[in-house]
Design a protein around this motif. Structure first.
Motif, mmCIF file in Angstrom:
data_model
loop_
_atom_site.group_PDB
_atom_site.id
_atom_site.type_symbol
_atom_site.label_atom_id
_atom_site.label_comp_id
_atom_site.label_asym_id
_atom_site.label_seq_id
_atom_site.Cartn_x
_atom_site.Cartn_y
_atom_site.Cartn_z
ATOM 1 N N LYS A 40 0.923 -1.093 -0.217
ATOM 2 C CA LYS A 40 0.081 -0.269 -0.034
ATOM 3 C C LYS A 40 0.967 1.148 0.017
ATOM 4 O O LYS A 40 0.679 2.241 -0.615
ATOM 5 N N TYR A 41 2.106 1.147 0.553
ATOM 6 C CA TYR A 41 2.791 2.293 0.807
ATOM 7 C C TYR A 41 3.530 2.599 -0.553
ATOM 8 O O TYR A 41 3.993 3.741 -0.825
ATOM 9 N N ILE A 42 3.946 1.398 -1.180
ATOM 10 C CA ILE A 42 4.549 1.654 -2.289
ATOM 11 C C ILE A 42 3.906 2.141 -3.484
ATOM 12 O O ILE A 42 4.254 3.178 -4.221
ATOM 13 N N PHE A 51 2.538 6.992 -6.683
ATOM 14 C CA PHE A 51 1.429 7.992 -7.083
ATOM 15 C C PHE A 51 1.917 9.345 -6.880
ATOM 16 O O PHE A 51 1.797 10.139 -7.871
ATOM 17 N N ILE A 52 2.306 9.467 -5.712
ATOM 18 C CA ILE A 52 2.998 10.899 -5.262
ATOM 19 C C ILE A 52 3.999 11.287 -6.380
ATOM 20 O O ILE A 52 4.117 12.483 -6.687
ATOM 21 N N LEU A 79 2.451 1.764 -12.154
ATOM 22 C CA LEU A 79 1.288 2.076 -11.153
ATOM 23 C C LEU A 79 0.376 1.177 -11.269
ATOM 24 O O LEU A 79 -0.329 0.590 -10.243
ATOM 25 N N MET A 80 -0.501 1.324 -12.524
ATOM 26 C CA MET A 80 -1.653 0.631 -12.554
ATOM 27 C C MET A 80 -1.455 -0.787 -12.574
ATOM 28 O O MET A 80 -2.453 -1.458 -11.692
ATOM 29 N N PRO A 81 -0.360 -1.766 -13.015
ATOM 30 C CA PRO A 81 -0.446 -2.963 -12.888
ATOM 31 C C PRO A 81 -0.187 -3.326 -11.439
ATOM 32 O O PRO A 81 -0.582 -4.382 -10.869
ATOM 33 N N ILE A 82 0.592 -2.682 -10.841
ATOM 34 C CA ILE A 82 0.669 -2.914 -9.003
ATOM 35 C C ILE A 82 -0.455 -2.718 -8.488
ATOM 36 O O ILE A 82 -0.856 -3.541 -7.504
ATOM 37 N N PHE A 83 -1.335 -1.786 -9.052
ATOM 38 C CA PHE A 83 -2.424 -1.583 -8.125
ATOM 39 C C PHE A 83 -3.541 -2.653 -8.317
ATOM 40 O O PHE A 83 -4.190 -3.027 -7.342
#
Length: 85
Positions: free
Chosen positions: A2-4, A9-10, A46-50
């Motif tokens: 979650k932190y990654i 994102f930031i 980002l999207m694949p990890i999410f």
């Protein structure tokens, strides 16, 4: 995990904002590159990890329209109608 996702994102958001800052300052080539890298990172990192994080412990069968799940939905609808009367 979650932190990654939050850190990525930031970082991507900052990268895109800095890119637009460069574009407004007059350095359009650098600004376009930074915005492009930010969008590519959002799309391919980002999207694949999410998506993996959100679906890792889910059962795909629970989301498919099988006969069992259709019967559950029908029973839920009937029970909801009976309670409202």
């Amino acid at each position: 995990m979650k932190y990654i996702i939050k850190i990525l994102f930031i970082a991507i958001l900052i990268l895109v904002c800095v890119g637009y800052y460069f574009k407004n300052s007059g350095d359009h080539i650098t600004g376009d590159k930074l915005v492009g890298i930010g969008i590519l990172a959002a799309s391919f990192v980002l999207m694949p990890i999410f998506i993996y994080h959100r679906w890792k412990d889910k059962k795909v069968k629970d989301y498919m329209l099988t006969e069992e799940n259709l019967n559950k939905m029908r029973d839920y609808g009937k029970n909801k109608d009976n309670k409202s009367k």
